[in-house]
Design an enzyme around this catalytic site. Structure first.
Site, PDB file in Angstrom:
ATOM      1  CB  THR A  30      -1.167   0.046   1.099  1.00 32.59           C
ATOM      2  OG1 THR A  30      -0.388  -0.594   2.739  1.00 32.59           O
ATOM      3  CG2 THR A  30      -1.826  -0.707   0.813  1.00 32.59           C
ATOM      4  N   GLY A 116      16.785 -11.077   2.295  1.00 28.28           N
ATOM      5  CA  GLY A 116      16.152 -11.291   1.418  1.00 28.28           C
ATOM      6  C   GLY A 116      14.754 -12.387   2.742  1.00 28.28           C
ATOM      7  N   GLY A 118      12.674  -9.993   4.376  1.00 27.91           N
ATOM      8  CA  GLY A 118      11.375  -9.992   4.157  1.00 27.91           C
ATOM      9  C   GLY A 118      11.465  -7.956   5.386  1.00 27.91           C
ATOM     10  CG  LEU A 119      13.234  -9.725   8.801  1.00 34.41           C
ATOM     11  CD1 LEU A 119      13.323 -10.464   9.714  1.00 34.41           C
ATOM     12  CD2 LEU A 119      11.424  -9.377   9.131  1.00 34.41           C
ATOM     13  CB  SER A 121      19.333  -6.650   4.931  1.00 33.64           C
ATOM     14  OG  SER A 121      18.196  -6.777   3.805  1.00 33.64           O
ATOM     15  CD  GLU A 152      15.316  -0.444  -1.737  1.00 35.85           C
ATOM     16  OE1 GLU A 152      14.837  -1.503  -1.922  1.00 35.85           O
ATOM     17  OE2 GLU A 152      15.746   0.446  -0.918  1.00 35.85           O
ATOM     18  CG  ASP A 164      10.676  -1.341   3.994  1.00 36.45           C
ATOM     19  OD1 ASP A 164       9.611  -1.745   4.069  1.00 36.45           O
ATOM     20  OD2 ASP A 164      11.686  -2.448   2.562  1.00 36.45           O
ATOM     21  CE1 TYR A 213       7.631  -3.983  -3.112  1.00 38.01           C
ATOM     22  CE2 TYR A 213       8.177  -2.813  -4.693  1.00 38.01           C
ATOM     23  CZ  TYR A 213       7.910  -2.873  -3.902  1.00 38.01           C
ATOM     24  OH  TYR A 213       7.660  -2.017  -2.829  1.00 38.01           O
TER      25      TYR A 213
END
Length: 388
Positions: A30, A116, A118-119, A121, A152, A164, A213
């Site tokens: 979202t 990798g 999903g937290l 990094s 990014e 993030d 993505y």
């Protein structure tokens, strides 16, 4: 880190900075649709030791990879190398474009955030790099999050939202943040103390820069274009209502993507309200509804993640489970009764091992504070915070 820094740069005395990873409790994909998300910053960080340089180059070294790279601080025309250094160089480039002089630096990075998973990094690396390049110079937190996101997107090539980087900067201890990704403002909410948040890592790696993505971003833009023909006030899916899909004549796949975003935004609002009143049953139900939407409408789950969610929901003491992060692997996040944490951990690990012959590390997710300088070096832990 100190030993490595002294070995590489024996004549320099470093400062230390840290930036946390994150787990998103609800509100997946979202953020780039200008909607709502509810992440927490984790007590897992990317650390950087930084000092000046004895020559005219910037030296970056990864303790975890055992490798480094040197580059000219004039990064205006730097080109991506397609590896971890792009996150650091991209941040330097964005700071330079905003008038911040990039000085020759010596840096050693060490991250507790598993790649990798999903937290996030990558955001932890970006924000810690920004703090290192600034090296004590003041800078707006919102602008720091925005420039790290831009690095990014433009340099790494991943069309990410801002969640993030934002939570890595603004995280609060014991609280989740409901972030409005359009206004870039947030509301904190204290999470119920009588539940634990456990992330389970599927050990399925994903690379968002080369995964689907980007396709989801394009599909959401197509949905906005289709809806806006009848409802010109819709500038992003955050503005759309579910009933708008009835007459929009969208491609069936695009319609499913839009349905996930519209309903997920609503789930974030419901989750915030449930957390405020301590309604763990409702929070758990929203976890499950969110996962099913990602599984069937947004189609970003995978077999291993679905197995972890479905298995968790059969274990006593689990209020809810869902995938967290960009998708196609990574972690699930689970809302668990505190007295069942050990039993949950053992059962989920054993059953995943039996099914896929893989160890699934379990992380206790404690909402923590955002990025900052580390002045008390005793607070830097020696090992990752894993339950198994």
């Amino acid at each position: 880190m100190i030993d490595e820094f002294r070995k590489l740069f024996p004549d320099l005395t470093p400062r230390f900075f840290r930036a946390p990873g994150r787990v998103n409790l609800i509100g997946e994909h979202t953020d780039y649709n200008m909607g709502f998300v509810m992440p927490i910053a984790l007590d897992m960080n990317c650390y950087v030791a930084v000092a000046g340089s004895n020559d005219r180059k910037t030296h970056i070294h990864s303790l975890d990879r055992g490798e480094g790279f040197d580059f000219d601080p004039d990064v205006a025309f730097a080109k991506p190398r397609k590896n971890w250094t792009d996150y650091v160089i991209g941040v330097a480039q964005q700071l330079s474009m905003r008038g911040v002089r990039i000085l020759p630096m010596s840096m050693v990075f060490h991250s507790e955030v598993p790649e990798g998973s999903g937290l996030s990094s990558s955001a932890a690396l970006e924000v810690s790099a920004a703090l290192a390049f600034l090296n004590g110079r003041t800078y707006s937190g919102v602008e720091m999050a925005k420039l790290c996101q831009r690095a990014e997107i433009d340099f790494v090539g991943n069309p990410c939202g801002i969640m993030d980087q934002y939570i890595s900067v603004f995280g609060e201890a014991n609280r989740a943040l409901e972030l409005d990704c359009r206004s870039l403002s947030h509301k904190p909410v204290e999470l119920p103390a009588n539940a634990a948040l456990l992330a389970v890592n599927s050990m399925v790696k994903h690379d968002l820069a080369t995964s689907a993505y980007g396709d989801r971003v394009k599909e959401c833009k197509a949905a906005v274009a289709g809806i806006a023909r009848l409802h010109p006030e819709v500038k992003a899916l955050r503005d759309a209502k579910l009933e708008y899909l009835e007459n929009a004549r969208l491609d069936p796949t695009v319609e499913k993507r839009a349905r996930h975003i519209i309903t997920e935004d609503d789930r974030v609002e419901q989750f915030f309200a449930a957390a405020r009143r301590g309604d763990l049953d409702q929070m758990g139900k929203l976890f499950v509804a969110s996962h099913r939407s990602m599984q069937h409408d947004y189609e970003i789950s995978c077999e291993e993640i679905d197995f972890l969610v479905d298995t968790a929901l059969t274990i006593d003491g689990v209020y809810g489970s869902r995938m967290t992060g960009g998708g196609f692997g990574g972690c699930t996040i689970n809302l668990v009764r505190p007295d069942r944490v050990d039993a949950f951990t053992k059962e989920i690990v054993d059953r995943y091992q039996a099914r896929y012959n893989k160890q699934a590390p379990v992380f206790n997710c404690v909402p923590s504070s955002g990025a900052r300088e580390v002045k008390d070096l005793s607070t830097i832990p020696a090992t990752n915070k894993t339950s198994s």
